[in-house]
Design a protein around this motif. Structure first.
Motif, PDB file in Angstrom:
ATOM      1  N   GLY A  41      20.711  15.451  20.221  1.00 34.20           N
ATOM      2  CA  GLY A  41      20.558  16.535  21.190  1.00 34.20           C
ATOM      3  C   GLY A  41      19.366  17.410  20.880  1.00 34.20           C
ATOM      4  O   GLY A  41      18.628  17.829  21.793  1.00 34.20           O
ATOM      5  N   ALA A  42      19.120  17.653  19.574  1.00 38.24           N
ATOM      6  CA  ALA A  42      18.010  18.530  19.189  1.00 38.24           C
ATOM      7  C   ALA A  42      16.668  17.839  19.428  1.00 38.24           C
ATOM      8  O   ALA A  42      15.719  18.448  19.944  1.00 38.24           O
ATOM      9  CB  ALA A  42      18.144  18.918  17.715  1.00 38.24           C
ATOM     10  N   ILE A  43      16.582  16.548  19.084  1.00 41.30           N
ATOM     11  CA  ILE A  43      15.324  15.827  19.318  1.00 41.30           C
ATOM     12  C   ILE A  43      15.025  15.801  20.819  1.00 41.30           C
ATOM     13  O   ILE A  43      13.914  16.103  21.261  1.00 41.30           O
ATOM     14  CB  ILE A  43      15.385  14.389  18.770  1.00 41.30           C
ATOM     15  N   ALA A  44      16.062  15.484  21.621  1.00 43.82           N
ATOM     16  CA  ALA A  44      15.865  15.446  23.081  1.00 43.82           C
ATOM     17  C   ALA A  44      15.436  16.808  23.601  1.00 43.82           C
ATOM     18  O   ALA A  44      14.491  16.927  24.390  1.00 43.82           O
ATOM     19  CB  ALA A  44      17.149  14.993  23.767  1.00 43.82           C
ATOM     20  N   ALA A  45      16.118  17.873  23.111  1.00 44.83           N
ATOM     21  CA  ALA A  45      15.798  19.226  23.591  1.00 44.83           C
ATOM     22  C   ALA A  45      14.348  19.589  23.259  1.00 44.83           C
ATOM     23  O   ALA A  45      13.670  20.254  24.049  1.00 44.83           O
ATOM     24  CB  ALA A  45      16.759  20.231  22.960  1.00 44.83           C
ATOM     25  N   SER A  46      13.849  19.085  22.118  1.00 43.70           N
ATOM     26  CA  SER A  46      12.449  19.402  21.753  1.00 43.70           C
ATOM     27  C   SER A  46      11.465  18.783  22.744  1.00 43.70           C
ATOM     28  O   SER A  46      10.288  19.154  22.796  1.00 43.70           O
ATOM     29  CB  SER A  46      12.156  18.872  20.338  1.00 43.70           C
ATOM     30  N   LYS A  47      11.956  17.830  23.544  1.00 43.65           N
ATOM     31  CA  LYS A  47      11.101  17.198  24.570  1.00 43.65           C
ATOM     32  C   LYS A  47      11.475  17.664  25.985  1.00 43.65           C
ATOM     33  O   LYS A  47      10.963  17.158  26.978  1.00 43.65           O
ATOM     34  CB  LYS A  47      11.249  15.662  24.493  1.00 43.65           C
ATOM     35  N   GLY A  48      12.404  18.612  26.071  1.00 42.59           N
ATOM     36  CA  GLY A  48      12.809  19.127  27.379  1.00 42.59           C
ATOM     37  C   GLY A  48      13.818  18.255  28.083  1.00 42.59           C
ATOM     38  O   GLY A  48      14.029  18.368  29.301  1.00 42.59           O
ATOM     39  N   LEU A  49      14.465  17.338  27.343  1.00 42.87           N
ATOM     40  CA  LEU A  49      15.459  16.419  27.915  1.00 42.87           C
ATOM     41  C   LEU A  49      16.846  16.871  27.474  1.00 42.87           C
ATOM     42  O   LEU A  49      17.065  17.244  26.316  1.00 42.87           O
ATOM     43  CB  LEU A  49      15.208  14.994  27.389  1.00 42.87           C
TER      44      LEU A  49
END
Ligand code: G3I
Length: 376
Positions: A41-49
């Motif tokens: 979730g954190a990696i995705a959030a860092s890309k706006g996903l």
């Protein structure tokens, strides 16, 4: 990875400190994603996903419930209700509304700062038998009141699968539309009507049209893509208030795939002005090697190749799996029901049945790291 385990022992330390001070655990902030290592979730959030998965409250009552909850707290920023918001569960009888499961799911999400995807308001499948005994006028009334009642109860749900799986070629109806109470009563207009009611109830929620089986590079996939795209065009022409097109993406290794070709299909929908969501991603490994290590590597490669092909499409703003641990997958449950004595069991997801990360978890993490950030 060692740092992660050190962090986890720190989590243990916090828990014991809490016990000592008798503070309710909830008052101790959980380790942030940064402290406990990068989550999906954190990696995705860092890309706006927005990343998450479907969730079943019944799994919390299993002996493995605490581990099940942990992987969702770690990795999922949004939960899709796998069962709890379906009409079959909410309306077991014509005069009964049962929100207990949905309320419990909402409470879990609220406790963990997670969003919820409402799956699904109107579907010509998985409905209680009693609706098949209604007349057209009663079905129309049910459609409107159901959408109003459920959406008004859960204003915190910011994304709804308003209509699920409208296509069903097996019924051989015009437009390959799926047969069911709502189509029988209202014709194709049940779809636009559902979105119009949903928009009226909550003008700011994301309204999603969700479809299955558009992914494979065979006649079945082509039929679904052609029929679904034609439907989306008709709905756009009539001004149906649809924000996002959801593609379920249940990858089945018994079928052939051409992921770049599927990405082109997604891009064609995005070019019509819609956001996109990958809503139910998993990999049915039934045609893969029996050797577990080899099979896990092959499943991981499929996640890598699929996500590598589709995530460059900026219109994709949400990616949700269909469960996260192998033994909680519908594919696993169906296999146990159909083959009770079989030793080999499906391994479709990023966590195994001991809630340990598999190669698929790392393949998803790498695909999220590699994807271009969303433009807005
Ligand atoms: O919990 C009961 C159990 O007590 C009982 O013994 C058993 C008897 O068969 O049934 C269990 O409930 C089942 C439930 O899943 C939990 O496993 C239901 O029969 C079964 O119909 C239900 O299937 C779900 C299915 O949708 C229909 O709602 C699957 O879990 C769920 O993964 C599946 O999800 C669908 C999406 O909504 C739409 N896209 C496809 C996707 C996969 O089919």
């Amino acid at each position: 990875m060692r740092a992660r385990y050190l962090q986890l022992s720190r989590r243990g330390f916090i828990a014991s400190a809490v016990a000592a001070t008798a503070l309710p655990p909830a008052m101790v902030a959980p380790l942030s994603a940064a402290e406990s290592g990068p989550s999906l979730g954190a990696i995705a959030a860092s890309k706006g996903l927005l990343f998450g998965a479907s969730f079943s409250t019944a799994e919390l009552d299993q002996p493995y419930g605490p581990d099940y909850a942990r992987i969702y707290r770690d990795d999922a920023r949004v939960l899709t209700a796998e069962l709890e918001l379906k009409m079959l569960i909410l309306r077991p009888a014509a005069d009964t509304l049962d929100f207990s499961g949905a309320d419990r799911l909402m409470a879990f999400a609220r406790e963990n700062g997670q969003g919820v995807r409402g799956h699904t308001l109107i579907w010509n499948d998985n409905n209680p038998d009693w609706i098949n005994r209604l007349g057209p006028g009663e079905v129309e009334y049910l459609l409107e009141t159901h959408i109003e009642t459920v959406m008004e109860r859960y204003p915190d749900i910011r994304s709804w699968d308003v209509v699920n799986e409208p296509i069903g070629p097996w019924d051989q109806l015009p437009g390959n539309l799926r047969k069911g109470a709502f189509l029988t009563a209202l014709g194709e207009s049940y779809i636009a009507r559902s979105f119009e009611v949903a928009r009226r109830v909550d003008p700011t929620a994301e309204l999603v049209l969700n479809e299955a089986q558009t992914e494979s590079a065979d006649e079945n996939g082509q039929t679904f893509r052609d029929s679904f795209l034609a439907l989306v065009r008709r709905l756009k022409d009539r001004g149906a208030p649809i924000d996002t097109i959801g593609l379920q993406c249940h990858i089945d290794t018994k079928r052939p795939y051409d992921f770049p070709r599927f990405a082109a299909f997604l891009a064609e929908i995005a070019d019509m002005g819609y956001r996109l969501a990958i809503t139910e991603l998993d990999v049915n490994d039934r045609a893969l090697s029996s050797d577990i290590k080899a099979r896990d590597r092959e499943v991981a490669a499929i996640y890598r190749d699929f996500l590598g092909a589709v995530l460059p499409i900026d219109a994709i703003k949400t990616l949700t799996l269909w469960q996260m641990a192998d033994h909680t997958s519908w594919i696993y449950y169906d296999d146990v029901r159909e083959n009770p004595g079989r030793k080999r069991r499906p391994r479709p997801l990023p966590y195994d049945s001991k809630f340990q990360k598999k190669p698929a978890w790392f393949a998803i993490a790498e695909a999220l790291e590699a994807m271009p950030a969303r433009l807005k």
